[in-house]
Enzyme design. Structure first.
Site, PDB file in Angstrom:
ATOM      1  N   ASP A 102      89.688  91.103 104.092  1.00  0.00           N
ATOM      2  CA  ASP A 102      89.116  92.397 104.689  1.00  0.00           C
ATOM      3  C   ASP A 102      89.597  93.620 103.991  1.00  0.00           C
ATOM      4  O   ASP A 102      90.857  93.845 104.021  1.00  0.00           O
ATOM      5  CB  ASP A 102      88.803  92.747 105.808  1.00  0.00           C
ATOM      6  CG  ASP A 102      87.923  91.746 106.575  1.00  0.00           C
ATOM      7  OD1 ASP A 102      87.003  90.949 105.989  1.00  0.00           O
ATOM      8  OD2 ASP A 102      87.900  91.293 107.957  1.00  0.00           O
TER       9      ASP A 102
ATOM     10  N   GLU B 246      77.067  89.005 111.508  1.00  0.00           N
ATOM     11  CA  GLU B 246      78.240  89.362 112.437  1.00  0.00           C
ATOM     12  C   GLU B 246      77.522  89.165 113.802  1.00  0.00           C
ATOM     13  O   GLU B 246      76.675  89.974 114.197  1.00  0.00           O
ATOM     14  CB  GLU B 246      78.720  90.847 112.176  1.00  0.00           C
ATOM     15  CG  GLU B 246      79.654  91.023 110.984  1.00  0.00           C
ATOM     16  CD  GLU B 246      79.599  92.544 110.335  1.00  0.00           C
ATOM     17  OE1 GLU B 246      78.881  93.520 111.136  1.00  0.00           O
ATOM     18  OE2 GLU B 246      80.233  92.559 109.497  1.00  0.00           O
TER      19      GLU B 246
END
Length: 253
Positions: free
Chosen positions: A11, A130
Site C-alpha cells: 500500500d 473492501e
C-alpha cells in the site's frame, strides 16, 4: 489441491510504502521499490501495489514506481487506485503492470469492469473489494475503506464476475492490520459465490492464518503486508511451512 499464490501487498501513499490498521492510522514503512525488490528476491509469486489516496485525489501516483520496478522484477504485478477508464488501465499496463485492480470507479460505474475486460482481457481486470460487516452482512466500502455504499459484497462480486472480472481481491477492513487472522466466513462465502479466483487480504499475522484461509475458506491466493513488512515471516519460511502443511505452493531450487 490447487496451487496457492503467495502475494506481497504494498500500500503506497505518495512516495512511501505505508501500513495501517483497518486501512487507517497509516505508518510509513519505507521505499515501495526497495520492498518490492526484497519480496521478489525472496520468491513472491506476485506483487500488488495499491495507491491508498488515488481515489481521493482522482489520479494514480504509482507510474514512477511501476516504471522503476518493472525493469528488473519479472513476476505479475497488479496496480490499483485511481483507475477510472480503459485508458487509465491501458497506461498502467504499458508501464509494466500485468493487471489493474479497480474498486471505487467500478462501484460508481459497473460497466467499467466490462470495458477493461473486453479491451485488455479478463485476466487483467481484478475487482478490488473492501468489505466491512454491518448488521450481519458484508458491505462494500470505497475510497480505501472510507465510504459506505450500502452494496452487499456477495451480490457485488457475483455481478463483477458476470461483467468480466478475472479475479477478486477481497480485503476485510475489519481484519486488516490486526494480525488476528483473515475473516474466514467472508472468504468462504465469497469463494462460494464466484468461480473466479479469490485473493484473501487483511489480517495475516502468522502462518496459521494462511493455513486457515486455505483449508477452511478455500482461498486461491493470499495477499500479505504486515507479516512481511515487519519481518514476522519471509516467503522462504512461508513456503517451507506450506510444504509441511500440505499446501501446494511454487517452490524454488
Amino acid at each position: 489441491m490447487k496451487r496457492i499464490r503467495l502475494i506481497a501487498r504494498l500500500d503506497v501513499k505518495g512516495e512511501n510504502l505505508i501500513k495501517g490498521i483497518h486501512l487507517e492510522g497509516l505508518r510509513v514503512i519505507g521505499s515501495p521499490s526497495e520492498y518490492a525488490h526484497k519480496y521478489y528476491q525472496q520468491g513472491a509469486d506476485e506483487l500488488i501495489f495499491m495507491d491508498t489516496v488515488a481515489s481521493l485525489y482522482e489520479r494514480n501516483h504509482l507510474a514512477d514506481i511501476i516504471t522503476s520496478v518493472a525493469k528488473d522484477i519479472f513476476i505479475p504485478m497488479t496496480v490499483g487506485g485511481g483507475i477510472r477508464s480503459v485508458e487509465d488501465a491501458t497506461e498502467i499496463l504499458r508501464l509494466g503492470a500485468d493487471k489493474v485492480a479497480v474498486n471505487t470507479a467500478a462501484v460508481n460505474r459497473p460497466d467499467l469492469i466490462s470495458e477493461i475486460s473486453n479491451v485488455l482481457g479478463s485476466q487483467a481486470m481484478v475487482l478490488s473489494v473492501e468489505a466491512k460487516k454491518n448488521n450481519n452482512k458484508w458491505e462494500v466500502y470505497t475510497n480505501n475503506g472510507r465510504e459506505s455504499t450500502g452494496i452487499d459484497v456477495m451480490e457485488w462480486i457475483s455481478r463483477g464476475e458476470k461483467l468480466g472480472a478475472g479475479e477478486i481481491l477481497l480485503t476485510s477492513v475489519d481484519c486488516e492490520g490486526t494480525r488476528k487472522g483473515f475473516d474466514i466466513d467472508l472468504i468462504k462465502s465469497a469463494v462460494g459465490c464466484v468461480s473466479i479466483p479469490v485473493i484473501a487480504s487483511g489480517g495475516m499475522g502468522k502462518f496459521q492464518d494462511l493455513h486457515d484461509a486455505v483449508y477452511k475458506a478455500d482461498a486461491d491466493a493470499i495477499a500479505m503486508a504486515d507479516v512481511l513488512h515487519y519481518n514476522r515471516l519471509t516467503f522462504s519460511e512461508i513456503r517451507k511451512q506450506s510444504n509441511t502443511a500440505g499446501i501446494i505452493v511454487r517452490n524454488y531450487e
